[in-house]
Design a protein around this motif. Structure first.
Motif, mmCIF file in Angstrom:
data_model
loop_
_atom_site.group_PDB
_atom_site.id
_atom_site.type_symbol
_atom_site.label_atom_id
_atom_site.label_comp_id
_atom_site.label_asym_id
_atom_site.label_seq_id
_atom_site.Cartn_x
_atom_site.Cartn_y
_atom_site.Cartn_z
ATOM 1 N N LEU A 184 -11.567 -5.279 -3.103
ATOM 2 C CA LEU A 184 -11.347 -4.162 -2.110
ATOM 3 C C LEU A 184 -12.101 -2.921 -2.538
ATOM 4 C CD1 LEU A 184 -8.242 -4.724 -0.111
ATOM 5 C CD2 LEU A 184 -10.587 -5.589 0.575
ATOM 6 N N ARG A 185 -11.941 -2.597 -3.931
ATOM 7 C CA ARG A 185 -12.499 -1.475 -4.772
ATOM 8 C C ARG A 185 -13.769 -1.799 -5.281
ATOM 9 N NH1 ARG A 185 -10.550 0.951 -8.558
ATOM 10 N NH2 ARG A 185 -11.853 2.895 -8.054
ATOM 11 N N ALA A 186 -14.154 -3.023 -5.810
ATOM 12 C CA ALA A 186 -15.368 -3.459 -6.321
ATOM 13 C C ALA A 186 -16.140 -4.522 -5.460
ATOM 14 C CB ALA A 186 -15.086 -3.916 -7.754
ATOM 15 N N PRO A 187 -16.310 -4.489 -4.355
ATOM 16 C CA PRO A 187 -16.976 -5.465 -3.443
ATOM 17 C C PRO A 187 -18.039 -5.901 -4.074
ATOM 18 C CG PRO A 187 -17.076 -3.453 -2.266
ATOM 19 C CD PRO A 187 -16.065 -3.081 -3.534
ATOM 20 N N GLY A 188 -18.250 -7.422 -3.974
ATOM 21 C CA GLY A 188 -19.444 -8.027 -4.753
ATOM 22 C C GLY A 188 -19.272 -8.405 -5.998
ATOM 23 N N GLN A 189 -18.450 -7.800 -6.708
ATOM 24 C CA GLN A 189 -18.240 -8.254 -8.106
ATOM 25 C C GLN A 189 -17.682 -9.451 -8.417
ATOM 26 O OE1 GLN A 189 -19.102 -6.855 -11.028
ATOM 27 N NE2 GLN A 189 -19.876 -4.877 -10.200
ATOM 28 N N PHE A 190 -16.799 -10.012 -7.224
ATOM 29 C CA PHE A 190 -15.958 -11.080 -7.632
ATOM 30 C C PHE A 190 -16.418 -12.060 -6.417
ATOM 31 C CE2 PHE A 190 -13.763 -8.304 -9.823
ATOM 32 C CZ PHE A 190 -13.597 -9.078 -11.142
ATOM 33 N N ALA A 191 -16.770 -13.278 -6.453
ATOM 34 C CA ALA A 191 -17.295 -14.498 -5.397
ATOM 35 C C ALA A 191 -16.029 -14.698 -4.311
ATOM 36 C CB ALA A 191 -17.802 -15.310 -5.862
ATOM 37 N N ALA A 192 -14.822 -14.438 -4.981
ATOM 38 C CA ALA A 192 -13.756 -14.961 -3.991
ATOM 39 C C ALA A 192 -12.540 -14.621 -5.019
ATOM 40 C CB ALA A 192 -13.765 -16.328 -3.635
ATOM 41 N N GLY A 193 -11.238 -14.298 -4.060
ATOM 42 C CA GLY A 193 -10.007 -14.116 -4.589
ATOM 43 C C GLY A 193 -8.765 -14.558 -4.074
ATOM 44 N N ALA A 194 -7.951 -15.008 -4.773
ATOM 45 C CA ALA A 194 -6.527 -15.499 -4.367
ATOM 46 C C ALA A 194 -5.366 -14.738 -4.823
ATOM 47 C CB ALA A 194 -6.255 -16.977 -4.705
ATOM 48 N N ALA A 195 -4.922 -13.838 -3.981
ATOM 49 C CA ALA A 195 -3.883 -13.125 -4.133
ATOM 50 C C ALA A 195 -2.473 -13.714 -3.805
ATOM 51 C CB ALA A 195 -3.971 -11.701 -3.398
ATOM 52 N N LEU A 196 -1.711 -13.906 -4.729
ATOM 53 C CA LEU A 196 -0.305 -14.515 -4.458
ATOM 54 C C LEU A 196 0.845 -13.515 -4.562
ATOM 55 C CD1 LEU A 196 -2.239 -16.639 -6.373
ATOM 56 C CD2 LEU A 196 -0.122 -18.004 -6.433
ATOM 57 N N ARG A 197 1.784 -13.398 -3.476
ATOM 58 C CA ARG A 197 2.727 -12.420 -3.360
ATOM 59 C C ARG A 197 2.512 -11.178 -3.757
ATOM 60 N NH1 ARG A 197 3.522 -16.422 -7.054
ATOM 61 N NH2 ARG A 197 3.750 -17.714 -5.731
ATOM 62 N N PRO A 198 1.378 -10.361 -2.979
ATOM 63 C CA PRO A 198 0.777 -9.292 -3.893
ATOM 64 C C PRO A 198 1.597 -8.110 -3.044
ATOM 65 C CG PRO A 198 -0.650 -9.941 -2.198
ATOM 66 C CD PRO A 198 0.407 -11.232 -2.144
ATOM 67 N N PRO A 199 2.001 -7.044 -3.954
ATOM 68 C CA PRO A 199 2.174 -5.704 -3.265
ATOM 69 C C PRO A 199 0.826 -5.023 -2.944
ATOM 70 C CG PRO A 199 2.311 -5.497 -5.406
ATOM 71 C CD PRO A 199 2.024 -6.958 -5.348
ATOM 72 N N SER A 200 0.796 -5.036 -1.297
ATOM 73 C CA SER A 200 -0.591 -4.280 -0.938
ATOM 74 C C SER A 200 -0.275 -2.714 -0.527
ATOM 75 C CB SER A 200 -1.100 -4.962 0.093
ATOM 76 O OG SER A 200 -0.284 -4.940 1.248
ATOM 77 N N ASP A 201 0.945 -2.220 -0.231
ATOM 78 C CA ASP A 201 1.160 -0.825 -0.143
ATOM 79 C C ASP A 201 2.471 -0.600 -1.105
ATOM 80 O OD1 ASP A 201 2.005 1.455 0.935
ATOM 81 O OD2 ASP A 201 1.783 0.789 3.103
ATOM 82 N N TRP A 202 2.153 0.345 -1.901
ATOM 83 C CA TRP A 202 3.145 0.603 -2.847
ATOM 84 C C TRP A 202 4.358 1.403 -2.218
ATOM 85 C CZ3 TRP A 202 4.046 -2.162 -7.105
ATOM 86 C CH2 TRP A 202 2.962 -2.765 -7.590
ATOM 87 N N THR A 203 4.214 2.019 -1.214
ATOM 88 C CA THR A 203 5.047 2.774 -0.349
ATOM 89 C C THR A 203 6.227 1.829 0.129
ATOM 90 O OG1 THR A 203 4.166 2.489 1.874
ATOM 91 C CG2 THR A 203 3.592 4.443 0.469
ATOM 92 N N SER A 204 5.883 0.507 0.276
ATOM 93 C CA SER A 204 7.075 -0.553 0.512
ATOM 94 C C SER A 204 7.607 -1.205 -0.651
ATOM 95 C CB SER A 204 6.553 -1.443 1.689
ATOM 96 O OG SER A 204 5.463 -2.306 1.155
ATOM 97 N N TYR A 205 7.380 -0.643 -1.731
ATOM 98 C CA TYR A 205 8.216 -1.394 -3.020
ATOM 99 C C TYR A 205 9.378 -0.511 -3.387
ATOM 100 C CZ TYR A 205 8.494 -4.424 -6.768
ATOM 101 O OH TYR A 205 8.964 -5.413 -7.756
#
Length: 838
Positions: A704-725
């Motif tokens: 999301l911050r470097a679009p085009g740099q990685f062909a694909a990604g797999a995010a397992l159990r990721p914190p996507s909003d630190w306000t809810s950690y």
């Protein structure tokens, strides 16, 4: 943040035949078998097929044997084994033999008596004769065993209560009874009660008799030590959260919080698959900043004089300062300008900064960071500011009932969660402690009334200090040789050269409460060592480093047969384009790597943030490492980096992510990609990325911050909003969202959702009560509303943060493998990606 935990294991032979004297390394077996083609079904199966790692090793009281635990095949039960320190086949103890087994022991000063817990009960052994006495027989949890200096008293903790066994009388008694109520004797009659007493003589007689009985009981208590002591009335405004008793049972420290403190609103997780057939909710932890940690207070109890004293925190250096003053002033001004005066008022700095007592490893469990000297003449307490910027080590002046500062550690980012151990040297006048004051975890000694002195150097870390029984040596875990090599070292307690004791290069063990243990006489070390494909095994080494002997090899024949299959990681230091430093990494290269054409590559990103995966020891991510091997067999190069924020590289490396998580780390990952392209013939258009927990967070930040740099990604159990950690982790690094909303905004993947253009697979356990599944679900909804393509989510109804079930592990990695095959390995061009997803 908790990392992906290892689940249960299959296919282990648990008899004596499962052990061999010396584990066979991959290099010694390399020519013995052809390379085995790995499959997902194999490597994601219940890992019993590998063989269990050795856990919880400890010495017998007589120092002749070492006990350890192994997970039972097909069960979560841990069986207890015993092996002679001189070698031989380990023996699994039968249920009958467990009744006479030793537990991890503590000794009195003269080493005449030892005490240990067996099945939750306290036992005492006379060392000379071996006679063993059972002291308790109940089902209460116990911890904190300690002897008085003369060996006559043995005490232990049950919850917040302490009990004392007197060797002379054989009596077990409660050290003190704590009442969080007002003392009835201090309560004065109000106006109505006084009126009744003035009117009725019978009421006056009853009251006079009650007063006389109370006074008589107090006199008996004072004159007869055999009576149960009178309770301590701490008032009705507090709640006890921790206690610590002096070894001589004279003093007790009590840690309290306001009784009015409420945990605050919390989210729930939903169990959709359960025995009842109905969805069931379970409360999880509170979000960061939604209810700040409770301020703690200290009370000193004089059990002999039956008096108690509040220990003021006002004398702590910096306790009335505001280390966040500038940030606070800016935020308050912003809120007032926006018309949120109530929120601005809530951010006002307290006159006295709230503090908490640290918790540290104490033997087999965690306890309050309160350590008594052997003769009980001194006590040290480790306090931490709730704003995470200061740590104090205090002693207590028992005469004037006040705290005395021995050391203050300040960090403008945050005080580390690690390197907080401390204690007393024999002699009871010298304090030792760990500190990152220099930027590196060092060991210090401080005689009372004198300055602290470092015993170890910088540019490496030391941890887990253990004082030898004779008081002459500190034994520590250190990576002095290289950041990724961990061994036991020792240094004289009076100062001198740091000597290397073991030479395994792989003693760090996330699963181990301690990777080494000194024998009762200090002559030998039991060590748990490992390597990249060798789970932790037990060995014994002379305390000066001579005569190392292997005691276990718990791997199964099926796993050992694959020794020639595994790719040994190369340890590389990748230059940074953002400063004069390098980033250590493990690089996995396929066999017969053909440099005539460009190769696909995959990044594995470790979790927790503050974790070190680039070591020579067994990885907590052993499944992921096997998956990386499978990828190399399919032609991928794989890179696993200890990006900034990782453990093992000093304070500044850790602090680099303060207030902007995901930014320095992404710079490091992109430098890693550039290194692969430049030096290892990697196709820049065919690079994938995956990871779990913090690694999942970084996967999302990368896409999301470097679009085009990685062909694909797999995010397992990721914190996507630190306000809810949670608060304990997040507020250290980002402060609170009320005080520092910008830090949360720039650090949360959900804020960059509009940038998604590369395929993203998200996977999350629905009963994850660490990183809430709502993080992934909310990000998924953002993608829906933004009309994004190339994103998928897979939810696992029976999994928490640390996945447990083999079927779910397989399903996760089948999806990841398919993702990389389609969008990384077989990727042709950007147009194909769009066409495949439409």
């Amino acid at each position: 943040m908790n990392r992906i935990a290892a689940a249960a294991l299959v296919c282990l032979v648990t008899g004596a035949g499962a052990f061999a004297a010396a584990p066979q390394t991959a290099s010694t077996a390399a020519a013995q078998a052809p390379v085995h083609k790995l499959t997902l079904e194999e490597i994601m199966a219940n890992p019993d097929w590998i063989g269990p790692p050795v856990e919880d090793a400890y010495w017998s009281v007589d120092g002749r044997s070492i006990y350890f635990k192994l997970k039972r095949k097909g069960s979560s039960i841990r069986d207890l084994y015993r092996v002679a320190a001189t070698g031989g086949a380990p023996v699994k103890l039968s249920d009958a033999e467990l009744a006479s087994a030793d537990g991890p022991a503590v000794f009195d000063r003269a080493r005449d008596r030892a005490a240990f817990l067996r099945h939750g009960d306290v036992y005492v052994r006379e060392v000379a004769t071996g006679a063993t006495h059972q002291i308790t027989r109940d089902d209460a949890d116990k911890s904190g065993l300690q002897f008085s200096a003369n060996g006559n008293l043995l005490s232990w903790r049950q919850g917040n209560d302490w009990y004392v066994w007197n060797a002379s009388t054989g009596v077990v008694s409660q050290a003190a009874t704590l009442k969080t109520e007002r003392n009835p004797a201090d309560q004065k009659p109000d106006q109505m009660e006084r009126l009744q007493l003035s009117l009725f003589s019978t009421l006056r007689e009853i009251k006079a008799d009650q007063d006389a009985v109370r006074e008589h009981d107090d006199e008996l208590d004072a004159e007869n030590p055999a009576r149960a002591p009178a309770p301590f009335w701490l008032g009705d405004k507090v709640r006890v959260v921790a206690t610590s008793l002096s070894p001589d049972a004279r003093w007790m420290l009590v840690v309290t919080i306001p009784k009015s403190y409420q945990r605050g609103k919390h989210p729930d997780v939903v169990h959709y698959v359960n025995d009842s057939g109905y969805p069931e909710t379970e409360p999880a932890r509170t979000y960061v900043g939604r209810n700040n940690p409770a301020p703690q207070s200290l009370v000193l109890l004089d059990l002999k004089a039956h008096k108690h004293y509040a220990l003021s925190l006002d004398g702590l250096p910096g306790i009335h300062d505001d280390p966040l003053h500038d940030l606070r002033a800016t935020r308050i001004a912003e809120l007032r300008k926006e018309g949120h005066d109530d929120e601005a008022a809530a951010l006002a700095a307290p006159k006295t900064r709230p503090v908490s007592v640290n918790f540290i490893q104490q033997g087999e469990s965690f306890g309050p960071a309160i350590v008594w000297s052997e003769d009980a003449s001194q006590v040290a307490i480790e306090l931490r500011a709730n704003d995470n910027k200061d740590r104090w080590i205090e002693t207590v002046d028992f005469r004037d009932h006040k705290l005395v500062t021995q050391n203050r550690l300040t960090d403008p980012a945050w005080i580390n969660w690690s390197f907080n151990e401390f204690g007393w040297l024999p002699g009871n006048r010298t304090l030792w402690f760990e500190s990152e004051a220099s930027g590196w975890a060092q060991l210090y000694v401080k005689p009372l009334g004198e300055s602290a002195r470092a015993l170890t150097g910088t540019h490496y870390e030391v941890s887990m200090p253990v004082v030898s029984p004779d008081g002459k040596w500190f034994y520590v875990l250190s990576n002095k040789q290289a950041p990724y090599d961990y061994d036991v070292y020792r240094v004289p307690t009076t100062g001198g050269t740091l000597e290397q004791v073991t030479h395994y290069e792989g003693l760090a063990c996330f699963e181990c409460s301690a990777p080494f243990a000194l024998s009762p006489d200090g002559s030998k070390l039991a060590v748990l060592h490992s390597s990249a494909y060798l789970p932790p095994q037990l060995a014994v080494v002379d305390s000066d480093g001579r005569d190392a002997r292997e005691l276990t090899d718990t791997r199964t024949p099926a796993y050992k047969a694959l020794s020639s299959t595994w790719v040994q990681p190369q340890f590389v230091k990748i230059p940074s384009s953002h400063g004069d430093f390098g980033i250590w990494a493990k690089y996995y290269q396929p066999a017969d790597y053909d440099t005539s054409h460009a190769h696909p590559a995959v990044f594995f990103v470790h979790g927790a943030g503050y974790l070190q995966d680039v070591t020579k020891g067994w990885s907590y991510y052993f499944r992921e490492q096997m998956f990386n091997n499978l990828l190399t067999q399919e032609g991928y190069a794989v890179l696993d980096m200890d990006y900034r924020g990782s453990a093992g590289y000093g304070r500044d490396w850790r602090d680099a992510i303060y207030q902007h998580m995901g930014h320095p780390e992404l710079q490091d990952l992109l430098d890693g990609k550039a290194w692969l392209v430049k030096h290892h013939h990697v196709d820049p258009k065919r690079v994938g990325i995956y990871g779990g927990s913090y690694g999942g967070f970084m996967t999302e930040m990368a896409l999301l911050r470097a679009p085009g740099q990685f062909a694909a990604g797999a995010a397992l159990r990721p914190p996507s909003d630190w306000t809810s950690y949670n608060d304990g982790y997040t507020s250290d690094i980002l402060n609170t969202p009320q005080l520092d909303p910008e830090a949360y905004k720039i650090s949360s993947p959900i804020e960059y959702a509009k940038n998604l253009q590369d395929p993203l697979l998200i996977m999350h356990g629905l009963i994850d009560n660490n990183v809430m599944p709502g993080d992934s679900i909310r990000l998924y909804q953002r993608f829906i509303e933004l009309h994004k393509k190339n994103f998928w989510i897979s939810l696992y109804p029976m999994e928490r943060h640390d996945f447990k079930y083999a079927d779910d592990w397989y399903d996760e990695y089948r999806r990841i493998h398919d993702l990389f095959t389609r969008y990384v390995k077989d990727r042709k061009d950007d147009a194909q990606v769009v066409q495949q997803t439409e």
